[in-house]
Design a protein around this motif. Structure first.
Motif, PDB file in Angstrom:
ATOM      1  N   ASP A  16       0.828  -1.214   0.000  1.00 19.15           N
ATOM      2  CA  ASP A  16       0.000   0.000   0.000  1.00 19.15           C
ATOM      3  C   ASP A  16       0.859   1.260   0.000  1.00 19.15           C
ATOM      4  OD1 ASP A  16      -2.349   1.418  -0.039  1.00 19.15           O
ATOM      5  OD2 ASP A  16      -2.799   1.150   2.100  1.00 19.15           O
ATOM      6  N   GLY A  17       0.321   2.327  -0.586  1.00 19.53           N
ATOM      7  CA  GLY A  17       0.983   3.633  -0.523  1.00 19.53           C
ATOM      8  C   GLY A  17       1.536   4.143  -1.843  1.00 19.53           C
ATOM      9  N   ARG A  20       0.089   7.719  -2.626  1.00 19.69           N
ATOM     10  CA  ARG A  20       0.670   8.763  -1.776  1.00 19.69           C
ATOM     11  C   ARG A  20       2.125   9.051  -2.136  1.00 19.69           C
ATOM     12  NH1 ARG A  20      -1.363   5.968   3.518  1.00 19.69           N
ATOM     13  NH2 ARG A  20      -1.948   4.424   1.927  1.00 19.69           N
ATOM     14  N   ARG A  67     -12.102   2.257  -8.110  1.00 23.19           N
ATOM     15  CA  ARG A  67     -11.202   3.328  -8.543  1.00 23.19           C
ATOM     16  C   ARG A  67     -11.550   3.805  -9.954  1.00 23.19           C
ATOM     17  NH1 ARG A  67      -5.347   2.334  -5.842  1.00 23.19           N
ATOM     18  NH2 ARG A  67      -6.158   1.729  -3.796  1.00 23.19           N
TER      19      ARG A  67
HETATM   20 MG    MG Z   1      -4.123   2.346  -0.614  1.00 27.12          MG
END
Ligand code: MG
Ligand code: IPE
Ligand code: IPE
Length: 232
Positions: A16-17, A20, A67
């Motif tokens: 995850d990430g 970001r 998404r």
């Molecule tokens: Mg995520």
């Protein structure tokens, strides 16, 4: 430095990430996914190095369909491209590549390379590299129950062992360690049934920044855990 003595047999990673990572650099989210592939490469190498037998990478969840269409399409074409590029190389490295999830719902071009790589590496005896794509833990359990009913089992025969046999990869042991990057502390529908007694390791590192050093940190943390499985 502390020595590595015990390694998990099966590691699951919630990668995850990516979004970001890109946003921090004022880049579109897809650049984070692209860079995330490099982290996958480093992690597979590290898993090989530390003799991990099974590595499951959460790549696309059944909820990720929420998404934007463009992001989803980018992810699938990126997966297809990388599998085409890396398939032979993984094979040469004795890696057995496998997939879990509702693969049949993915784009045909992606399914084609998935089938190819799976068959190509079927007899390899090194690392089992499992990609969870269009995977959801709840969906997996539902799919298993459907198969149990189809195969005509009676209520009396239903127990934990039987259901385990009807999940996507019955020969794969439950994950000993689940790593999640990016600071979120949740399971997000990953390996729900199999994680009943897994150890969890959370790190704030964003997935594209994940590397061997971070991997080793998780392994060292894991070997300090005392697993009890309900006993004393
Ligand atoms: Mg995520
Ligand atoms: C993980 O990164 C990759 C996938 C879920 C495909 P994210 O895309 O979820 O990144 P964040 O959480 O938005 O930063
Ligand atoms: C989990 O990450 C799914 C994958 C890593 C493939 P998400 O970013 O989709 O999870 P949530 O939405 O933050 O729980």
């Amino acid at each position: 430095m502390e020595k590595l003595k015990i390694v998990p047999c099966h590691i699951g990673i919630i990668m995850d990430g990516n979004g970001r990572w890109a946003e921090k650099r004022n880049l579109p989210r897809i650049f984070g996914h692209k860079e995330g592939i490099e982290a996958v490469r480093r992690t597979v190498k590290a898993a090989n190095k530390y003799n991990i037998k099974y590595l499951t990478l959460y790549s696309f969840s059944t909820e990720n369909w929420k998404r934007p269409k463009e992001e989803i399409e980018f992810l699938f074409s990126l997966m297809e491209k990388k599998l085409r590029e890396e398939g032979e190389n993984l094979h040469k490295n004795n890696v057995r590549v496998r997939f879990i999830g509702r693969i049949q719902e993915l784009p045909p071009n992606l399914i084609e390379i998935i089938d190819y790589v799976e068959i190509l590496t079927k007899r390899n005896t090194g690392l089992n590299l499992i990609f969870a794509i269009n995977y959801g833990g709840r969906t997996e359990i539902i799919d298993g129950i459907k198969e149990i009913i189809k195969s005509g089992h009676s209520e009396k025969e239903i127990n934990e062992e039987l259901l385990s046999k009807f999940l996507y990869l019955p020969d794969v042991p439950d994950p000993d360690l689940i790593i999640r990057t990016s600071g979120e502390k949740r399971i997000s529908n990953f390996l729900l049934w199999q994680s009943a007694y897994s150890e969890f390791y959370f790190t704030k590192v964003l997935w594209p920044d994940f590397d061997e050093k971070e991997f080793l940190k998780a392994l060292l943390d894991y070997q300090r855990r005392k697993r009890k499985f309900g006993a004393i």
